[in-house]
Each structure stands twice: as C-alpha cells, then as structure tokens.
Design a protein around this motif. Structure first.
Motif, short mmCIF file in Angstrom:
data_model
loop_
_atom_site.label_atom_id
_atom_site.label_comp_id
_atom_site.label_asym_id
_atom_site.label_seq_id
_atom_site.Cartn_x
_atom_site.Cartn_y
_atom_site.Cartn_z
N UNK A 92 29.35 49.38 37.63
CA UNK A 92 28.93 48.04 38.05
C UNK A 92 29.99 46.99 37.75
N UNK A 93 30.59 47.08 36.57
CA UNK A 93 31.60 46.09 36.21
C UNK A 93 32.78 46.14 37.18
N UNK A 94 33.29 47.35 37.40
CA UNK A 94 34.49 47.45 38.22
C UNK A 94 34.21 47.22 39.70
N UNK A 95 33.03 47.61 40.15
CA UNK A 95 32.81 47.58 41.59
C UNK A 95 32.00 46.37 42.06
N UNK A 96 31.09 45.88 41.21
CA UNK A 96 30.14 44.89 41.73
C UNK A 96 30.19 43.52 41.08
N UNK A 97 31.03 43.34 40.05
CA UNK A 97 31.04 42.05 39.35
C UNK A 97 31.34 40.89 40.31
N UNK A 98 32.43 41.03 41.08
CA UNK A 98 32.81 39.93 41.96
C UNK A 98 31.80 39.70 43.08
N UNK A 99 31.16 40.78 43.52
CA UNK A 99 30.11 40.65 44.54
C UNK A 99 28.96 39.82 43.97
#
Lengths: 473, 370
Positions: A92-99
């Motif tokens: 989640x941190x690497x893939x979805x934080x900015x989303x």
C-alpha cells in the motif's frame, strides 16, 4: 534487465549452465545459486528494493510457523493478520500512497478547502504486487491447513524471489512450488528443449506481435486519438487487446520456459482468453494465477456465493482486481465494469435456473458471434486500462464518434500482425503441444538453424526495447 | 562419453548442443561480416575493440563530456580535449593577471560538430580574432559546447565548469537541442540509475547493425507521418524558464553575457524542396515537426531568446537576421563550415568590442590590426 535484452540472454546462459551442468548434482547448492541469481536479477532493476523483498520474505517466513503452531483459532487469526497487514501495508505504501493523497486533495478541494497535501516521491518497486501476493499465499495456505511451514529459509526466499516469475508473474502458490524445491516433482522429458521452445514462443509473442502492434497501431492511436478516423481508433482498441495479450502471455511463456529449463514447473496463466463466451469465462482464461488468487483468497473470504450478498462480494473482488493493476480511478472503473458484467451474468444465470430454463448452448455461427461480442466488451473496457486516466478514456471514446476525420494510416505490417494474432487465437488448442513436439523432434541442425533465423528475425522486427506492460503492476 | 562424464545430469544434451550450434553460427556469421568489412575498408575489429569512446560520462560533473585530455581521430575528424572534457585547449583554474577568459557556451555548433580540427571551431576562430584585437592581453576562449547539450546540461556546464574558471565574458549560442523534447519528452533531471549492472550489446557487433540498417522499411510507421505537432499548441514557458535560470546564474557571478540568436541554413524564402533538403539534419532530430512546423518552432525559440535578452537587458547578436542562409556557411542544417565560423566569429568579436563587454585596456580597430 528485460527478458528480451542482450543482458538477460547472457545472464540466462550463465544461470542455465551453472544450474543444469555445474551444480546439477548438488540440489542445495543449485537452489542457493538460483536464490543468488534471483536477487542479482532483481537488483539489476533497482538494487535498493532487494531489502524490501527480503523484508517481506522474512516477515512471512517467521509468521508461517507461528500460525501453524498456534493452538486456538484466535491466535492463528492474529498471526495471519500480522502477515497480511505488514505485507499489504508495504504494498500500500509503495503503490497507493500518492493515489490516496491525490484523491484526498480532490475531495478537500471539492469541499472548499484550500491548499494541497504534497505528493510523496515514491518509486514503485517493479513486481511488488506479484511477490507480495505470492508471499501472503504462503501464510494463507498454512492458515487454511493446505501446507506445512517450510523449514529452510533459503527455499522460502527462492519461492518468493524466483527470477523467472518475480517481476510479472505468474503468481505461484506456495503449495505448488515449495514441494518442487524439496524434490517432490518429476521433471518432464526434454525439459530443456521444451523450456527453450516456450521461451522462443514467448519472445515471438512479445517482439513480433506485441511490440509491432504497439508501435504501428496502438501508440499512435492512443497518443493522439483526435488525429485518426473512427475505424483506425476501433482497430486501435482491438490491436491493444492483442498487444496486451501477446505481451503478457509472451512474458508468461518465457517465465514458464525458463523455469522448466531449470527443472521447475509453473502453471499456465492464459487459456485463449478471447475465446471466452462470457465475462466470467474470460476471467477463467485470463491471468489465471491472479484471478484464481482473488477468487480463493478474497471472494471466498468475504463470503463467496454462500454467505452475504454474492453480488456485493463479486463487486468487492473485481474492484480489488482493478486496483491491483494500478493506483488510479481508471482501474477502479475497469474493476467496476467487469464486476458489474459478471454480476449481471450471474443474475441472469440464477434467474434462468429459477425458471428452469437451461443455459444457452453456443455452437457454430452463434458461438462465433458470442465470442466476438465478449471480445468487444473486454476490448472496450480496456480503454480505462490503457488510457491512463478516466479523462483519456473518454477522450478516446469521443474521438471514435468524430466521423469527419478520415485519416486511416494502416500499414501492412501492423495490420498483418493483428490479423495473424487474431487467427492464432482460434487455432486448435492441441497445436500448442504440436508446436513443442515438432521443435523437440526436429534434428539438432534444424533446431539450431531455426533459432538463428528466429533471432535474426527478432532483431529485424525489434523496435526500441519496450518493457513488458505488466512490469508496472 | 566425455561429455557424459563431465555433465552427468545436464538435462537434454540436444538442447545444449542446439544452443552451442546457435552461438557458433552467430560467431561465424559475425566473423564473416567483420572480414568483409576489413576487405572493404581495412577496418580491423581489433582496432575498434581497442578504440575508446570519444564521449564518456564524467562522474565529477555528472555530464557526458569528451574523454578528458584525449585525442580522437575518427571519421576524418580530430578532436582534442582538455582535462575538463571540452574540445578546448588546457586551461588552469588560476587566472593570470593579464589574462582574459571568454567562454562560448552551447552545443554541437559551438563544439564544431562538422569541423575536422579544433582550429576550425567557432571558439577557436573567436580567440584568433580577439588575440588580434587585444594584443596586450592573453586571451583564452573556452569551447564549452558538447554535441546534444540542451539547456539543462548547459546550466550544469556553467555551474560546475565555467564558474570556477573565473571567466570574464560568456558568449551563449544555445543551439536547438531543447526542441527535440517536444517529440521525445523532457528528460527527468532527477532520474538516478539504481541498477546493479547495466550493459548492452557491444557496438562493434555488425550482425544486428547490418540487419537493422537493411530492413528500415519493415519498421516504417505510417501512422506517425500524419501526426505532426502543431507549434501553435506548444508551451514555451519551460524553455523560457530554463533560459532565465542560466541568465540568473551567470548574473549572480557578475559575468557579462553576449547572447547569440540561433541561425539555420534553411529559410522560408527558399523553394520548399531546398528547405527540406537543407533541414534534413534538424528534421531527423525533431521528427514530430514537418518543415513548416520546424521553421515556426525554431523562430518561436529564437523569440524566447530575444525576449529573455530584453528582459535582462543583455546584448544580443541577431545572427538569424545577419547570417546568410544556404550551404556556403553551413555543413548541414545548423552546423557551420569554416567560412561560417569565421563569419560568426567576426560578428561576435565586433559585438564584444562595440558593447565593451571585455574589460580590455585597449581594443585595436580592424584597420590598426591590418
């Protein structure tokens, strides 16, 4: 280090020689060498993320026996939660934080707040979705009593990081792969040759089909849809469907071929997906390792068709599949479309069953028509997949209705490869085995001549080195 | 038997032999091609293997510069570089009391992309003329141009190389490399390579080169030919900001700047066929523009250079208006011949004198020089 690069070719020859010749008699050394090679392979993408994959491996390796050893169900659940939450938190941190931040900004702006939360500078580790899911399948299978914890850390680390399928799958289940590492697996005859045949087939799919379709039709069409006629854009959508299929199934073939040449077996990931006669059927044929993962570990966990509302459970599963592909609302829409269509099909099937009406049988022309219809549904839904955003997908859709533009710049190569890809999808399935058998049986000289010729053809057709599409997931 | 003893369980022997034969076939074909090349051009593989790349990545400056302190003799062009990796004579960090240092910043035109020897490059010709006009000073004109440099790299050249050299004047001919970004995208300046190893097919291998060269028609993309970018839709603000960033960095050091508007061989008043012929080099660099678009986009970028010079009150030499077009002064669409370099050097020197940009005690007049 992409599979179609010179760098990988050299790496593969060395690894095959070491694993199959030098260390063939020493299984433990062979596995250690493959583990080292797998980490080297991953570090050739980005050495910083080796620690990440090692961390996920360590967490799940430690938690696995805790789940097995726990005597009461509550403790088992707690340990499983440790595995799932820690692994998914990293993903989640690497893939979805900015989303998440971006969506929050939109929400706050719409609510009248001024200012914006800054986006974080986070690099997406290649293949993170694949190896995270692979790791958690291990603890989930232990929790469900399907497997016992593995004793050797290096075996488990090799299962997570095995380089052929590390960056783009197929997602391998612990229950399938770990026994192979323990030697409980009979290698098929001619494993090397049939492995190489698979690699060759995968390279053809990638370079001769996917890359050609991308460069000659798909990329121009999606880069500037307003410049092209509706017919070119329509063909662009079809070409994208075949591009993504050839690209991903090509990668899978290469991954399976390398694994087989090394003495291991990975499951098939595709089964002629464009021969599907329903959207549900499509998901039984497309990216099978991922769709079955979501079915077994998410759909059944939220209740499946036995508990709760099956349609709601299906929607949750398909939205999760959409988001698994990428952090963006376009992927959410993609999941919603597919989830909605699968729900609709299920509702119609249930209604027929209630009314005692048998399922329709598709044969001959009707079968062809149904396949074509489903192919169109899939292809058009991929506008959200390829477009990069909901707006881009809408722009493409709008351009398709502009009949005043007549620019239809097809070329023989692009169109020819599309027609060939289409034809190959509908060849008899047993031709697959036929192809492999032919390759294995022909004399040595012919095999070599074929490989030389093929490599030359691939050099000729090769465009700029284009990464496999699924690396981004 | 021996193989069986060596490789007791090596999988399928046939597969290994197939791989070995394949490699052997490659080597034989490659060997034949190398031999053919030797017969045709007496070009030995061993020479090419020992040959060093002219351009290398310089870790200190984080730029692709010439191999420091080297002499490259390739394709009828001799390039001598100094210890900084510039096509320029050696220069020390310490400046002597009666020395004047002028840097000519830019890209391939400044470096002398088509000039066979250092002595024919634009900075050298400027030095030659300045030495005649200011005989009582030691003149050092630094060639700070490297092929392919955009404003990003030019800023780094100024910050990391020219600033410590304590220059007295910056002559700035930006070149056109930034225009290619509209076709290829702006490179990520913060991109760092985190790959453990990164190697590619050696460039001396002829098989792939020969195949690719002779099968261009297979890769021709029809869909792109009608897909030109409309210059009217371009956002030139990033380009202007890059120009401003360099001007401000130079101003901070109180170094005078002479800006030079970019010029080109192909002009609108020529017959269209002639324009296309002369623009070939530029079009290959910026494939997303047709000839009209290229003319527009070059003019638009010159307008930005002029606007920035006006905004900062900097002298500018309108080379685009003064320099004759056509192939007498140009080797291709943008690079100067020796005659072109002499012409431009003369104009630049005059402008330096007129504007009083160099703190020389006394400029001789041309008549006095003669």
């Amino acid at each position: 280090m992409s599979f179609q690069s010179f760098q990988f070719f050299v790496f593969l020859i060395i690894v095959l020689f070491m694993a199959r010749v030098v260390l063939a008699k020493y299984q433990n050394l062979k596995k250690l060498f493959l583990l080292f090679a797998s980490y080297f392979f991953y570090m050739c993408w980005d050495y910083r993320f080796a620690a990440l994959i090692l961390g996920i491996t360590a967490i799940n390796y430690i938690v696995g026996p805790k789940i097995a050893e726990a005597t009461d169900k509550g403790a088992k659940k707690r340990w499983l939660a440790v595995s799932l939450l820690s692994s998914l938190a990293i993903l989640g941190y690497f893939k979805y934080t900015n989303f998440f931040i971006d969506s929050m900004n939109i929400l706050l702006t719409n609510l009248g707040f001024s200012g914006e939360l800054p986006l974080l500078n986070i690099a997406l580790p290649v293949g993170i979705s694949f190896y995270t899911f692979q790791s958690i399948s291990y603890t989930l299978d232990i929790y469900r009593g399907k497997i016992k914890p593995v004793e050797s850390f290096s075996d488990f680390a090799l299962f997570v990081a095995f380089f052929p399928q590390l960056v783009a799958g197929p997602i391998v289940r612990a229950a399938d792969f770990l026994p192979q590492l323990e030697g409980k697996h009979k290698e098929e005859d001619n494993a090397m040759e049939s492995g190489i045949a698979l690699i060759v087939r995968g390279l053809i799919k990638k370079i001769a089909f996917a890359d050609i379709l991308a460069v000659h039709i798909v990329d121009p069409a999606f880069a500037n849809p307003g410049n092209f006629s509706p017919i070119f854009l329509l063909i662009g959508i079809y070409a994208y469907s075949y591009q993504v299929y050839m690209d991903f199934s090509g990668y899978t073939d290469i991954a399976r071929g390398i694994a087989r040449a090394l003495g291991y077996e990975l499951h098939i990931n595709f089964n002629r997906p464009y021969k599907a006669i329903s959207v549900s059927n499509f998901w039984q044929r497309w990216h099978i390792s991922m769709s079955s993962f979501f079915r077994d570990y998410l759909f059944f966990s939220v209740g499946g068709s036995k508990y709760g509302n099956v349609y709601f459970n299906l929607m949750i599963t398909f939205v999760a599949i959409g988001i698994w592909h990428g952090a963006g609302w376009n992927f959410v829409v993609y999941g919603l479309i597919h989830g909605g269509l699968v729900c609709l099909e299920r509702w119609r099937r249930n209604r027929r069953a209630d009314q005692g009406i048998p399922e329709p049988e598709y044969k001959g022309f009707r079968l062809g028509l149904q396949m074509f219809w489903i192919f169109n549904v899939i292809a058009f839904s991929r506008l959200f997949f390829r477009g990069g955003s909901v707006e881009s997908a809408m722009e493409y859709g709008t351009a398709m209705t502009n009949f005043s533009v007549t620019n239809t710049p097809f070329d023989v190569l692009g169109l020819g490869m599309l027609l060939l890809a289409f034809a190959l999808q509908y060849t008899p399935t047993h031709w697959n085995i036929f192809w492999k058998d032919i390759y294995c049986r022909v004399p040595l000289v012919v095999q070599s001549m074929f490989m030389v010729t093929l490599t030359y053809v691939l050099i000729v057709l090769s465009t700029e080195e284009a990464p496999f599409i699924y690396f981004q997931f | 038997m021996l193989l069986k003893r060596l490789f007791p369980s090596s999988g399928s022997k046939k597969a290994w032999f197939a791989l070995a034969y394949t490699l052997l076939a490659f080597c034989l074909i490659e060997g034949a091609l190398q031999f053919r090349l030797y017969l045709k051009e007496e070009d030995r593989l061993s020479d090419r293997l020992l040959e060093e790349d002219t351009v290398v990545f310089n870790e200190e400056f984080q730029l692709n510069l010439l191999r420091p302190s080297s002499v490259s003799d390739k394709d009828n062009q001799i390039i001598k570089s100094n210890s900084f990796g510039l096509r320029s004579p050696e220069i020390s960090l310490e400046k002597r009391a009666n020395e004047l240092r002028v840097a000519v910043l830019g890209a391939s035109t400044v470096m002398g992309h088509t000039n066979p020897v250092n002595e024919e490059t634009l900075p050298y010709r400027i030095q030659d003329q300045l030495e005649q006009l200011i005989p009582n000073k030691k003149i050092n004109v630094i060639n700070a141009g490297i092929n392919g440099f955009s404003l990003f790299e030019q800023k780094t050249v100024f910050d990391k190389i020219l600033k410590p050299l304590n220059i007295d004047l910056l002559v700035w001919y930006t070149g056109f490399n930034d225009i290619a970004f509209y076709c290829t995208g702006v490179p990520d300046q913060n991109e760092t390579n985190y790959r453990l190893v990164d190697f590619k097919l050696p460039n001396w291998i002829l098989t792939s080169e020969l195949l690719v060269k002779n099968t261009e028609f297979v890769r021709e993309i029809k869909a792109e030919s009608d897909n030109f970018v409309d210059p009217a839709e371009l956002d030139l603000m990033p380009y202007r900001e890059r120009l401003q960033a360099i001007v401000e960095a130079v101003n901070e050091e109180n170094i005078p700047i002479l800006m030079v508007a970019n010029t080109r061989a192909f002009r609108r008043d020529m017959p269209r066929e002639k324009q296309i012929e002369l623009a070939e080099f530029s079009q290959n660099k910026s494939l997303c523009f047709d000839i009209d678009g290229l003319q527009d986009v070059y003019d638009m970028h010159n307008d930005e250079i002029i606007n920035v010079s006006n905004d900062y009150n900097l002298p500018i030499l309108r080379l685009d208006q003064i320099m004759p077009a056509g192939d007498g002064y140009f080797d291709d669409s943008i690079h100067f011949t020796l005659k072109g370099n002499d012409f431009v050097a003369d104009l630049i020197t005059k402008k330096i004198a007129e504007e009083g940009l160099l703190n020389a005690d006394q400029f001789l007049t041309r008549r006095e020089v003669k």
